[in-house]
Enzyme design. Structure first.
Site, PDB file in Angstrom:
ATOM      1  N   ASP A 161       0.833  -1.197   0.000  1.00 27.83           N
ATOM      2  CA  ASP A 161       0.000   0.000   0.000  1.00 27.83           C
ATOM      3  C   ASP A 161       0.874   1.257   0.000  1.00 27.83           C
ATOM      4  O   ASP A 161       2.106   1.170   0.056  1.00 27.83           O
ATOM      5  CB  ASP A 161      -0.924  -0.032   1.218  1.00 27.83           C
ATOM      6  CG  ASP A 161      -2.300   0.555   0.942  1.00 27.83           C
ATOM      7  OD1 ASP A 161      -2.400   1.452   0.084  1.00 27.83           O
ATOM      8  OD2 ASP A 161      -3.272   0.116   1.581  1.00 27.83           O
ATOM      9  N   ASP A 222     -10.703   2.483  -3.626  1.00 26.57           N
ATOM     10  CA  ASP A 222     -11.086   1.223  -2.996  1.00 26.57           C
ATOM     11  C   ASP A 222     -12.554   0.940  -3.309  1.00 26.57           C
ATOM     12  O   ASP A 222     -13.398   1.833  -3.252  1.00 26.57           O
ATOM     13  CB  ASP A 222     -10.952   1.325  -1.478  1.00 26.57           C
ATOM     14  CG  ASP A 222      -9.507   1.290  -1.014  1.00 26.57           C
ATOM     15  OD1 ASP A 222      -8.606   1.221  -1.858  1.00 26.57           O
ATOM     16  OD2 ASP A 222      -9.292   1.341   0.208  1.00 26.57           O
TER      17      ASP A 222
END
Length: 410
Positions: A161, A222
């Protein structure tokens, strides 16, 4: 001149110390398939009041059991992936990451061994920045140490990430992770969040560079457990497809995020829509659901071999949005396949009633005026069509067909 020399000395060593070494693992020749915790289980660390659903070794062992025993492994799903919130908030005295001792008492290596014993592969999460998105330790100052630790633990898939880091540094930073992975000697699928943070920051990602250093990469937001979230991602992919299609292929894939099928937010028709469109996009098929308690209809969608075959097609060409009608809320998507056929999705975002949608052969790449059509969800042949394929599509649903050209010899 002094300024020029000083700037040269500042930047030139970066080129020497950090030479470009592409990812060298030979993996993800087709889009990866598996299961990942995040969308369904998030950062639930409450194992006292919610022991069945907290991020713990028990959860991942149970999911591995279900994948191995309920037909998912046979269908091609092979990765079992931990996302954020697995780690302790403190590194060891030697600087190593360590799992939360209460939720992962056996350690990550033992969990990886268990998953491997099922014939599956193990995925783990890290963050390039100072902290992960949920404020667990990041890797920016420990890149080589962390990558070697992951290799020693038996990690097969790493999601890296980009929280708590500057996207302006990613074009140099993420390749340092690639080199560190190469240097471990273990072949680990590398999933990057590199372009997503740059898109959010208003930057234009260098996809050619990203494709050299990552096996797959998140491009956009997301996904959330809702039809609206899914639609927004698909819209963004259609609007930016010309940037992404040239870099998709064996070993490097665009990733629109996890499969919601079997959760709370999508209907049956909407679930078919996601599966069909992810297949057309040559997207990774990473489920995020509760396989211990999944509805039969959702399981049937996820195990649909004919749609999976489109996703995994060895021609490895990402599909595209052929046409869009804002007035009728309909779209046509297509993808060329290795046998000369074309997979076509007629997609409706209407919420009121079914609507007929037509795909013209010359627009979707069928090279003849006649083609046989097979419905990939109904699993039946629909007959021969001339110049176009037309079908009635349910609200927020799809019809997905494989069009096989008919060639006539004179």
């Amino acid at each position: 001149m002094a300024v020029l020399i000083r700037n040269f000395l500042i930047f030139f060593p970066l080129l020497v110390i950090f030479p470009a070494h592409a990812l060298d693992n030979g993996l993800a020749i087709t889009p990866p398939m598996g299961w990942m915790a995040w969308e369904r289980f998030r950062c639930n660390i409450d194992c006292k009041d919610d022991p069945q659903n907290c991020i713990s070794e028990k959860l991942f062992m149970q999911m591995a059991d279900r994948i191995a025993e309920d037909g998912f492994q046979k269908a091609g799903y092979e990765y079992v992936c931990i996302d954020d919130c697995w780690a302790s908030h403190n590194r060891t005295l030697e600087g190593d990451l360590q799992p939360d001792p209460k939720r992962f008492p056996s350690g990550i290596k033992k969990l990886a061994d268990y998953i491997h014993s099922k014939g599956l592969k193990f995925g783990l999460y890290a963050d390039y920045g100072d902290l992960t998105c949920e404020r667990y330790p990041g890797s920016i100052d420990y890149i080589q140490q962390d990558m070697q630790l992951f290799a020693d633990w038996g990690v097969d898939y790493l999601k890296m990430d980009g929280c708590f880091a500057d996207p302006l540094t990613f074009d140099i930073g993420y390749p340092t992770v690639t080199r560190a992975l190469n240097e471990t000697g273990r072949h680990i699928v590398f999933s990057c969040s590199w372009p997503a943070y740059q898109v959010w920051g208003g930057m234009t990602p260098n996809y050619q560079l990203i494709a050299k250093h990552c096996n797959l990469w998140r491009n956009y937001n997301d996904i959330q457990d809702s039809w609206l979230s899914l639609v927004r991602i698909v819209e963004w992919y259609g609007d930016h497809q010309h940037e992404m299609i040239p870099v998709a292929g064996p070993g490097h894939w665009n990733d629109p995020d996890q499969l919601l099928i079997g959760n709370f937010g999508l209907s049956y028709e909407q679930s078919k829509s996601q599966f069909a469109l992810w297949a057309i996009l040559a997207a990774p098929l990473m489920m995020s659901n509760d396989l211990r308690d999944i509805a039969p209809w959702a399981r049937e969608i996820l195990l649909n071999k004919e749609v999976i075959d489109v996703n995994q097609d060895k021609l490895a060409k990402m599909g595209w949005r052929v046409s869009q009608s804002p007035r009728s809320f309909t779209e046509v998507w297509c993808r060329q396949l290795h046998d000369g056929s074309v997979a076509v999705v007629l997609s409706s975002r209407r919420t009121d009633q079914p609507i007929h949608i037509e795909a013209y052969f010359h627009e979707v790449g069928v090279p003849t005026i006649m083609a046989k059509a097979r419905d990939l969800f109904a699993h039946k042949d629909l007959g021969i069509f001339k110049k176009s394929f037309r079908a009635k599509v349910n609200p927020s649903g799809v019809v997905m067909v494989k069009l096989s050209p008919i060639h006539y010899e004179l």
